[in-house]
Design a protein around this motif. Structure first.
Motif, short mmCIF file in Angstrom:
data_model
loop_
_atom_site.label_atom_id
_atom_site.label_comp_id
_atom_site.label_asym_id
_atom_site.label_seq_id
_atom_site.Cartn_x
_atom_site.Cartn_y
_atom_site.Cartn_z
N THR A 113 0.98 -1.17 0.16
CA THR A 113 -0.06 0.25 0.08
C THR A 113 1.11 1.41 0.01
O THR A 113 1.77 1.39 1.47
CB THR A 113 -0.96 0.40 1.64
N ARG A 114 0.12 2.30 -0.93
CA ARG A 114 0.98 3.42 -0.84
C ARG A 114 0.12 4.24 -0.43
O ARG A 114 -0.99 4.84 -0.64
CB ARG A 114 1.78 3.96 -1.96
N ALA A 115 0.76 4.92 0.18
CA ALA A 115 -0.09 6.46 1.41
C ALA A 115 0.10 7.33 0.32
O ALA A 115 0.92 7.75 -0.40
CB ALA A 115 0.67 6.34 2.36
N ASP A 116 -1.54 7.80 0.69
CA ASP A 116 -1.53 9.15 0.03
C ASP A 116 -1.74 9.57 -2.08
O ASP A 116 -0.24 10.25 -2.33
CB ASP A 116 -0.87 10.09 0.57
N HIS A 117 -1.40 8.18 -2.57
CA HIS A 117 -0.90 8.35 -3.82
C HIS A 117 -2.13 8.20 -4.99
O HIS A 117 -1.44 9.36 -6.05
CB HIS A 117 -0.16 6.64 -3.90
N TYR A 118 -3.35 8.02 -5.13
CA TYR A 118 -4.39 9.15 -5.28
C TYR A 118 -5.54 10.64 -5.06
O TYR A 118 -5.05 10.47 -3.79
CB TYR A 118 -5.05 7.39 -6.10
N ARG A 119 -5.17 11.33 -5.93
CA ARG A 119 -6.80 12.59 -5.21
C ARG A 119 -7.94 11.56 -5.84
O ARG A 119 -8.09 11.64 -7.54
CB ARG A 119 -5.96 13.82 -5.74
N VAL A 120 -8.82 11.68 -4.95
CA VAL A 120 -10.04 11.14 -5.42
C VAL A 120 -11.06 12.34 -4.84
O VAL A 120 -10.98 12.44 -3.86
CB VAL A 120 -10.42 9.32 -5.01
N GLU A 121 -11.92 12.44 -6.01
CA GLU A 121 -12.90 13.73 -5.36
C GLU A 121 -12.03 14.65 -4.12
O GLU A 121 -12.64 15.06 -3.21
CB GLU A 121 -14.34 12.77 -4.93
N GLY A 122 -11.02 15.27 -4.75
CA GLY A 122 -10.50 16.30 -3.92
C GLY A 122 -9.82 16.09 -2.78
O GLY A 122 -8.87 16.12 -1.60
N GLN A 123 -9.78 13.95 -2.04
CA GLN A 123 -9.51 13.94 -1.45
C GLN A 123 -8.13 12.37 -1.79
O GLN A 123 -8.09 12.65 -2.31
CB GLN A 123 -9.95 12.81 -0.37
N LEU A 124 -6.46 12.76 -0.55
CA LEU A 124 -5.87 11.67 -0.89
C LEU A 124 -6.65 11.11 -0.73
O LEU A 124 -6.92 9.81 0.85
CB LEU A 124 -4.63 12.19 0.17
N VAL A 125 -5.86 9.64 -1.41
CA VAL A 125 -6.26 8.68 -0.83
C VAL A 125 -5.20 7.18 -1.41
O VAL A 125 -4.43 7.55 -1.90
CB VAL A 125 -7.86 7.30 -1.78
N ASP A 126 -5.22 5.58 -0.80
CA ASP A 126 -3.80 4.87 -0.55
C ASP A 126 -4.03 3.67 -2.14
O ASP A 126 -5.03 3.74 -2.33
CB ASP A 126 -4.04 4.04 0.33
N GLU A 127 -2.79 3.70 -2.14
CA GLU A 127 -2.86 2.84 -3.79
C GLU A 127 -2.51 1.49 -2.94
O GLU A 127 -1.99 1.09 -2.06
CB GLU A 127 -1.49 3.35 -4.44
N VAL A 128 -3.17 0.61 -3.33
CA VAL A 128 -3.67 -0.58 -3.34
C VAL A 128 -2.88 -1.75 -4.26
O VAL A 128 -3.07 -1.22 -5.33
CB VAL A 128 -4.55 -1.08 -2.75
N GLN A 129 -1.84 -2.22 -3.90
CA GLN A 129 -0.53 -2.56 -5.36
C GLN A 129 -0.99 -4.50 -4.45
O GLN A 129 -0.52 -4.94 -4.11
CB GLN A 129 0.72 -2.65 -4.78
N MET A 130 -1.67 -5.24 -5.40
CA MET A 130 -1.69 -6.32 -5.79
C MET A 130 -1.48 -6.76 -6.46
O MET A 130 -1.29 -6.36 -7.96
CB MET A 130 -3.73 -6.59 -5.91
N ALA A 131 -1.46 -8.38 -6.91
CA ALA A 131 -0.24 -8.88 -7.88
C ALA A 131 -1.28 -10.45 -7.49
O ALA A 131 -1.70 -10.95 -6.50
CB ALA A 131 1.16 -9.54 -7.42
N LYS A 132 -0.53 -11.48 -9.03
CA LYS A 132 -1.52 -12.97 -8.96
C LYS A 132 -0.18 -13.52 -9.53
O LYS A 132 0.03 -13.43 -10.81
CB LYS A 132 -2.69 -12.69 -9.97
N ARG A 133 0.12 -14.70 -8.91
CA ARG A 133 1.80 -15.21 -9.70
C ARG A 133 0.68 -16.58 -11.43
O ARG A 133 -1.04 -17.30 -10.45
CB ARG A 133 1.92 -15.87 -8.58
N LEU A 134 0.88 -16.84 -11.81
CA LEU A 134 0.51 -17.27 -12.77
C LEU A 134 0.89 -18.82 -12.77
O LEU A 134 0.12 -20.25 -13.67
CB LEU A 134 0.00 -17.00 -13.90
N ASP A 135 1.69 -18.79 -11.66
CA ASP A 135 2.55 -20.68 -11.88
C ASP A 135 2.19 -21.71 -10.32
O ASP A 135 2.80 -22.05 -10.61
CB ASP A 135 4.08 -20.37 -11.60
N ASP A 136 0.51 -20.96 -10.54
CA ASP A 136 0.43 -21.22 -9.02
C ASP A 136 -0.77 -22.54 -8.94
O ASP A 136 -1.11 -22.19 -10.57
CB ASP A 136 -0.68 -20.53 -7.86
#
Length: 80
Positions: free
Chosen positions: A57-80
């Motif tokens: 999670t990166r804090a205050d990464h996006y501005r949404v409707e005038g407010q700073l919100v965190d970015e959630v970084q998600m991933a999925k492995r393809l070899d599982d």
């Protein structure tokens, strides 16, 4: 990837996600990533349903409707 509000809850997001994952798998990729605002509960729930992992999670990464919100970084492995 996104689905316009008037087309949500019709399986479009899941279909797009499945097709994208199939394309990545055919391309011999090991892992795919998606970053989105922490306020996008619908997208986070969809990725959770498909087995994605929240990696960071990166804090205050996006501005949404005038407010700073965190970015959630998600991933999925393809070899599982």
């Amino acid at each position: 990837m996104g689905v316009a509000p008037e087309y949500r809850e019709r399986g479009i997001g899941g279909t797009l996600l499945e097709r994208g994952m199939a394309w990545a798998d055919e391309g011999d990729y090991l892992k795919v990533y998606q970053s989105l605002p922490a306020t996008n509960d619908e997208a986070l729930d969809l990725l959770d349903e498909y087995g994605w992992t929240r990696e960071a999670t990166r804090a205050d990464h996006y501005r949404v409707e005038g407010q700073l919100v965190d970015e959630v970084q998600m991933a999925k492995r393809l070899d599982d």
